[in-house]
Design a protein around this motif. Structure first.
Motif, PDB file in Angstrom:
ATOM      1  N   ALA A 125     -29.266   0.872   4.330  1.00  0.00           N
ATOM      2  CA  ALA A 125     -29.072  -0.441   3.732  1.00  0.00           C
ATOM      3  C   ALA A 125     -28.023  -0.374   2.632  1.00  0.00           C
ATOM      4  O   ALA A 125     -28.026   0.542   1.806  1.00  0.00           O
ATOM      5  CB  ALA A 125     -30.387  -0.959   3.159  1.00  0.00           C
ATOM      6  N   VAL A 126     -27.126  -1.351   2.632  1.00  0.00           N
ATOM      7  CA  VAL A 126     -26.162  -1.509   1.542  1.00  0.00           C
ATOM      8  C   VAL A 126     -26.829  -2.357   0.469  1.00  0.00           C
ATOM      9  O   VAL A 126     -27.253  -3.484   0.725  1.00  0.00           O
ATOM     10  CB  VAL A 126     -24.871  -2.176   2.037  1.00  0.00           C
ATOM     11  CG1 VAL A 126     -23.876  -2.334   0.880  1.00  0.00           C
ATOM     12  CG2 VAL A 126     -24.246  -1.370   3.169  1.00  0.00           C
ATOM     13  N   CYS A 127     -26.959  -1.801  -0.736  1.00  0.00           N
ATOM     14  CA  CYS A 127     -27.770  -2.421  -1.785  1.00  0.00           C
ATOM     15  C   CYS A 127     -26.925  -2.758  -3.009  1.00  0.00           C
ATOM     16  O   CYS A 127     -25.984  -2.027  -3.352  1.00  0.00           O
ATOM     17  CB  CYS A 127     -28.900  -1.485  -2.204  1.00  0.00           C
ATOM     18  SG  CYS A 127     -29.979  -0.986  -0.852  1.00  0.00           S
ATOM     19  N   VAL A 200     -30.565   6.910  -6.875  1.00  0.00           N
ATOM     20  CA  VAL A 200     -29.639   5.854  -6.448  1.00  0.00           C
ATOM     21  C   VAL A 200     -30.288   4.487  -6.627  1.00  0.00           C
ATOM     22  O   VAL A 200     -29.671   3.551  -7.150  1.00  0.00           O
ATOM     23  CB  VAL A 200     -29.227   6.068  -4.977  1.00  0.00           C
ATOM     24  CG1 VAL A 200     -28.450   4.860  -4.449  1.00  0.00           C
ATOM     25  CG2 VAL A 200     -28.379   7.323  -4.834  1.00  0.00           C
ATOM     26  N   LEU A 201     -31.541   4.354  -6.203  1.00  0.00           N
ATOM     27  CA  LEU A 201     -32.262   3.093  -6.338  1.00  0.00           C
ATOM     28  C   LEU A 201     -32.319   2.655  -7.799  1.00  0.00           C
ATOM     29  O   LEU A 201     -32.020   1.496  -8.127  1.00  0.00           O
ATOM     30  CB  LEU A 201     -33.675   3.252  -5.782  1.00  0.00           C
ATOM     31  CG  LEU A 201     -34.606   2.056  -5.891  1.00  0.00           C
ATOM     32  CD1 LEU A 201     -34.117   0.918  -5.014  1.00  0.00           C
ATOM     33  CD2 LEU A 201     -36.030   2.445  -5.499  1.00  0.00           C
ATOM     34  N   ALA A 219     -35.376   1.266   0.040  1.00  0.00           N
ATOM     35  CA  ALA A 219     -34.886   0.087  -0.680  1.00  0.00           C
ATOM     36  C   ALA A 219     -36.059  -0.841  -0.983  1.00  0.00           C
ATOM     37  O   ALA A 219     -36.666  -1.405  -0.076  1.00  0.00           O
ATOM     38  CB  ALA A 219     -33.831  -0.632   0.153  1.00  0.00           C
ATOM     39  N   ASP A 220     -36.372  -1.020  -2.265  1.00  0.00           N
ATOM     40  CA  ASP A 220     -37.509  -1.867  -2.628  1.00  0.00           C
ATOM     41  C   ASP A 220     -37.025  -3.126  -3.330  1.00  0.00           C
ATOM     42  O   ASP A 220     -35.841  -3.462  -3.301  1.00  0.00           O
ATOM     43  CB  ASP A 220     -38.521  -1.081  -3.471  1.00  0.00           C
ATOM     44  CG  ASP A 220     -37.970  -0.686  -4.848  1.00  0.00           C
ATOM     45  OD1 ASP A 220     -36.909  -1.206  -5.255  1.00  0.00           O
ATOM     46  OD2 ASP A 220     -38.610   0.140  -5.523  1.00  0.00           O
ATOM     47  N   VAL A 223     -33.839  -3.914  -5.872  1.00  0.00           N
ATOM     48  CA  VAL A 223     -32.451  -4.127  -5.473  1.00  0.00           C
ATOM     49  C   VAL A 223     -32.399  -5.198  -4.389  1.00  0.00           C
ATOM     50  O   VAL A 223     -33.422  -5.556  -3.810  1.00  0.00           O
ATOM     51  CB  VAL A 223     -31.799  -2.825  -4.946  1.00  0.00           C
ATOM     52  CG1 VAL A 223     -31.762  -1.765  -6.038  1.00  0.00           C
ATOM     53  CG2 VAL A 223     -32.533  -2.306  -3.712  1.00  0.00           C
ATOM     54  N   ARG A 224     -31.206  -5.693  -4.118  1.00  0.00           N
ATOM     55  CA  ARG A 224     -30.994  -6.627  -3.011  1.00  0.00           C
ATOM     56  C   ARG A 224     -30.217  -5.917  -1.913  1.00  0.00           C
ATOM     57  O   ARG A 224     -29.281  -5.174  -2.190  1.00  0.00           O
ATOM     58  CB  ARG A 224     -30.218  -7.856  -3.464  1.00  0.00           C
ATOM     59  CG  ARG A 224     -31.045  -8.875  -4.244  1.00  0.00           C
ATOM     60  CD  ARG A 224     -30.269 -10.173  -4.454  1.00  0.00           C
ATOM     61  NE  ARG A 224     -29.684 -10.634  -3.225  1.00  0.00           N
ATOM     62  CZ  ARG A 224     -28.370 -10.655  -2.956  1.00  0.00           C
ATOM     63  NH1 ARG A 224     -27.502 -10.233  -3.853  1.00  0.00           N
ATOM     64  NH2 ARG A 224     -27.926 -11.103  -1.811  1.00  0.00           N
ATOM     65  N   THR A 225     -30.614  -6.153  -0.674  1.00  0.00           N
ATOM     66  CA  THR A 225     -29.874  -5.583   0.456  1.00  0.00           C
ATOM     67  C   THR A 225     -28.931  -6.640   1.013  1.00  0.00           C
ATOM     68  O   THR A 225     -29.258  -7.833   1.051  1.00  0.00           O
ATOM     69  CB  THR A 225     -30.823  -5.089   1.558  1.00  0.00           C
ATOM     70  OG1 THR A 225     -31.618  -6.178   2.035  1.00  0.00           O
ATOM     71  CG2 THR A 225     -31.741  -3.995   1.021  1.00  0.00           C
ATOM     72  N   LEU A 226     -27.761  -6.202   1.447  1.00  0.00           N
ATOM     73  CA  LEU A 226     -26.759  -7.100   2.000  1.00  0.00           C
ATOM     74  C   LEU A 226     -26.777  -7.051   3.521  1.00  0.00           C
ATOM     75  O   LEU A 226     -26.975  -5.993   4.120  1.00  0.00           O
ATOM     76  CB  LEU A 226     -25.360  -6.699   1.520  1.00  0.00           C
ATOM     77  CG  LEU A 226     -25.093  -6.677   0.016  1.00  0.00           C
ATOM     78  CD1 LEU A 226     -23.640  -6.311  -0.255  1.00  0.00           C
ATOM     79  CD2 LEU A 226     -25.446  -8.016  -0.623  1.00  0.00           C
TER      80      LEU A 226
END
Length: 288
Positions: A125-127, A200-201, A219-220, A223-226
């Protein structure tokens, strides 16, 4: 290097092992439970199973380990998150029985005589930070960001704020897969190179303008995923082959352990069986 292809019936592995390219077949010797009551095996199986490797596989491996130890109470499973390359090296050096890698083996690693077992598929995931207004990105735009050609979110329709490029350390399977997807292996321009998915998160979540990449399972809500090329990162889209940035989660073992170690064979049977795959699905990963 052998790629294992285990066919599962009623939660037990019973199938063949295929060499790379399907040129040679070998059976998984004496699938656990085939020659007696599985309850007897659960009572008799004992020892320590040491696993080391990918930090992106930490959550799923611990979930599998905890369930496995409930099934086999005299077994202890340890998990050390040291990166994909280091995990492969640890198996080759016989320091651990199982290595986790969040990428396929490289050419030199394939010559180490290891058995390679795909156990799941993951999307990278791109975050971005939670306040970022950009909802999606294309592969070309992502490459321009990581090559240093796009440096401000305003260039992508966002706020006038510098882009802070976050990535993993050299040797990370996630970094290797991500850079290969962009065609930028060894060429990305990072502001920070961090040694774990958790780091990273945390960095993306706390820095305005940050962008980075993570396993979907890591990814939780911090963050926002794109969306990538218009496709949302989710297990369903990975399973369907729609999400473009996906990679295998692989466990490797030494060939001798694969042939002779009952504990190792039982672990692989469990991971690829009904219970193991249910756990993998619950974590948010696609099947192998």
């Amino acid at each position: 290097m052998f790629v294992a292809g285990l066919f599962i019936r009623d939660g037990k592995a019973s199938g063949d092992t295929l060499a790379e390219g399907g040129r040679k077949e070998r059976e998984l010797p004496g699938s656990p439970g085939d020659n007696g009551d599985s309850r007897d095996l659960a009572e008799a199986l004992a020892g320590t199973l040491e696993i080391a490797g990918s930090t992106s596989m930490e959550h799923v491996t611990w979930a599998l380990a905890e369930s496995f130890m409930e099934e086999y109470p005299q077994v202890t499973v340890t998990v050390e998150c040291i990166g994909s390359s280091a995990g492969i090296e640890a198996v080759a050096a016989e320091r651990v029985q199982i290595g986790n890698t969040s990428r396929a083996l490289k050419q030199g690693e394939q010559e180490l005589g290891l058995v390679e077992v795909p156990m799941a598929r993951d999307g990278i995931a791109v975050c971005v930070d939670p306040a970022n207004l950009v909802k999606g990105i294309t592969r070309e735009q992502l490459g321009d960001i990581y090559a240093g050609r796009i440096t401000n979110w305003q260039q992508l329709g966002g706020r006038d704020i510098p882009i802070v490029v976050i990535g993993r350390e050299a040797g990370s399977g996630t970094r290797s897969a991500f850079e290969a997807y962009l065609g930028l292996s060894g060429q990305c321009r990072y502001a920070n190179e961090l040694d774990s998915a958790g780091a990273v998160l945390a960095r993306i979540a706390s820095i305005p303008g940050a962008i980075g990449y993570l396993s979907m399972a890591e990814a939780d809500h911090g963050v926002r995923t794109l969306c990538l090329d218009g496709v949302e990162p989710c297990a369903g889209h990975v399973a369907e082959g729609r999400y473009p940035l996906a990679r295998p989660f692989v466990m490797v073992a030494g060939e001798e352990d694969w042939e002779q170690n009952v504990l190792v064979r039982t672990w692989f049977t469990y991971v690829l069986g009904t219970k193991g795959q249910e756990i993998i699905e619950e974590i948010g990963l696609a099947g192998p």
